[in-house]
Design a protein around this motif. Structure first.
Motif, PDB file in Angstrom:
ATOM      1  N   TRP A  67      -3.138   7.877   6.807  1.00  0.00           N
ATOM      2  CA  TRP A  67      -2.823   8.032   5.329  1.00  0.00           C
ATOM      3  C   TRP A  67      -4.110   7.682   4.526  1.00  0.00           C
ATOM      4  N   THR A  90      -3.916   7.335  -2.519  1.00  0.00           N
ATOM      5  CA  THR A  90      -3.560   6.097  -2.101  1.00  0.00           C
ATOM      6  C   THR A  90      -3.641   5.138  -3.370  1.00  0.00           C
ATOM      7  N   THR A  91      -2.770   4.171  -3.441  1.00  0.00           N
ATOM      8  CA  THR A  91      -2.567   3.017  -4.455  1.00  0.00           C
ATOM      9  C   THR A  91      -2.262   1.885  -3.664  1.00  0.00           C
ATOM     10  N   ASN A  92      -3.013   0.640  -4.168  1.00  0.00           N
ATOM     11  CA  ASN A  92      -2.841  -0.562  -3.671  1.00  0.00           C
ATOM     12  C   ASN A  92      -2.120  -1.363  -4.956  1.00  0.00           C
ATOM     13  N   ASN A 137      -3.079  13.964   4.250  1.00  0.00           N
ATOM     14  CA  ASN A 137      -2.478  13.042   5.259  1.00  0.00           C
ATOM     15  C   ASN A 137      -2.169  13.858   6.575  1.00  0.00           C
ATOM     16  N   ASN A 143       0.815  -1.302   0.113  1.00  0.00           N
ATOM     17  CA  ASN A 143      -0.142  -0.020  -0.040  1.00  0.00           C
ATOM     18  C   ASN A 143       0.805   1.349   0.029  1.00  0.00           C
ATOM     19  N   THR A 144       0.661   2.190  -0.728  1.00  0.00           N
ATOM     20  CA  THR A 144       1.052   3.524  -0.884  1.00  0.00           C
ATOM     21  C   THR A 144       0.396   4.751  -0.707  1.00  0.00           C
ATOM     22  N   SER A 145       0.929   5.664  -0.236  1.00  0.00           N
ATOM     23  CA  SER A 145       0.123   6.793  -0.244  1.00  0.00           C
ATOM     24  C   SER A 145       1.098   8.007  -0.514  1.00  0.00           C
TER      25      SER A 145
END
Length: 208
Positions: free
Chosen positions: A176, A180-182, A145, A117-119
């Motif tokens: 966060w 976001t990207t998963n 965030n 997971n990224t933010s």
């Protein structure tokens, strides 16, 4: 960057702005064994090696407001309230990777079940950098965030030779939730049987 001042000798106030990067990395015993011994070592043959990595990396800005008071000549207490602005975060939720090396032919089979997971990472990519040159450094005021934190501490001076201190540092959180990207890889399997020497030898010397 920080500034501070005293009030009536026993009270100290300060303010700080701090750019912070925190990185935590965990790994399994099999991952370390693979790095040190290689997959062809006897201890790693004919068994499923659990290659697990855990990453939690964050880049955020801290706005801190500190107050310290000298209660008496022996005891000093203080605390800092912090407002946190998250820039980028990357963390692995699942890192289940197994690898097996056959002892006879050294063929490798592997399977992966990964989730990361990224933010804020994609928003700071090269494609967006041309639109906002400051986004790569995290100086983007539109990011959402946010979080809060506190530091608490105390010092007790027993005498001229001994003093005791206790503290709680970085107690807080960042939500966060923006940009976001998963990334998910579910039970992907790979089989590598090596290079066929006979085919490679038959093509050797032929013009292309």
């Amino acid at each position: 960057l920080s500034v501070g001042f005293k009030v009536k000798k026993r009270n100290y106030f300060s303010f700080n702005v701090t750019e912070r990067v925190d990185i935590r990395l965990g790994y399994s015993k099999d991952f370390f064994s693979l790095l040190v011994n290689g997959n062809g070592a006897a201890v790693n043959l004919n068994r499923d090696m659990n290659i697990k990595l855990a990453l939690d990396a964050s880049h955020f800005r801290e706005w801190g407001f500190n107050y310290t008071r000298e209660v008496n000549k022996k005891l000093t207490i203080g605390g800092r309230f912090k407002i946190l602005s998250g820039m980028e975060n990357a963390n692995t939720e699942k890192t289940n990777l197994t690898m097996n090396t056959n002892s006879q032919y050294y063929a490798i089979s592997a399977s992966a079940n990964l989730q990361a997971n990224t933010s804020g990472v994609d928003s700071a990519s090269q494609s967006n950098l041309s639109k906002n040159p400051n986004s790569m450094l995290g100086f983007n005021p539109s990011r959402k965030n946010h979080g809060y934190g506190i530091d608490l501490g105390a010092t007790y001076r027993l005498n001229d030779k001994f003093s005791f201190s206790a503290s709680i540092i970085d107690l807080g959180f960042i939500t966060w939730a923006a940009n976001t990207t998963n990334y998910t890889t579910l039970h992907q399997k790979v089989q590598y049987n090596g290079v066929n020497i006979n085919k490679a030898d038959s093509n050797f010397g032929q013009s292309v």
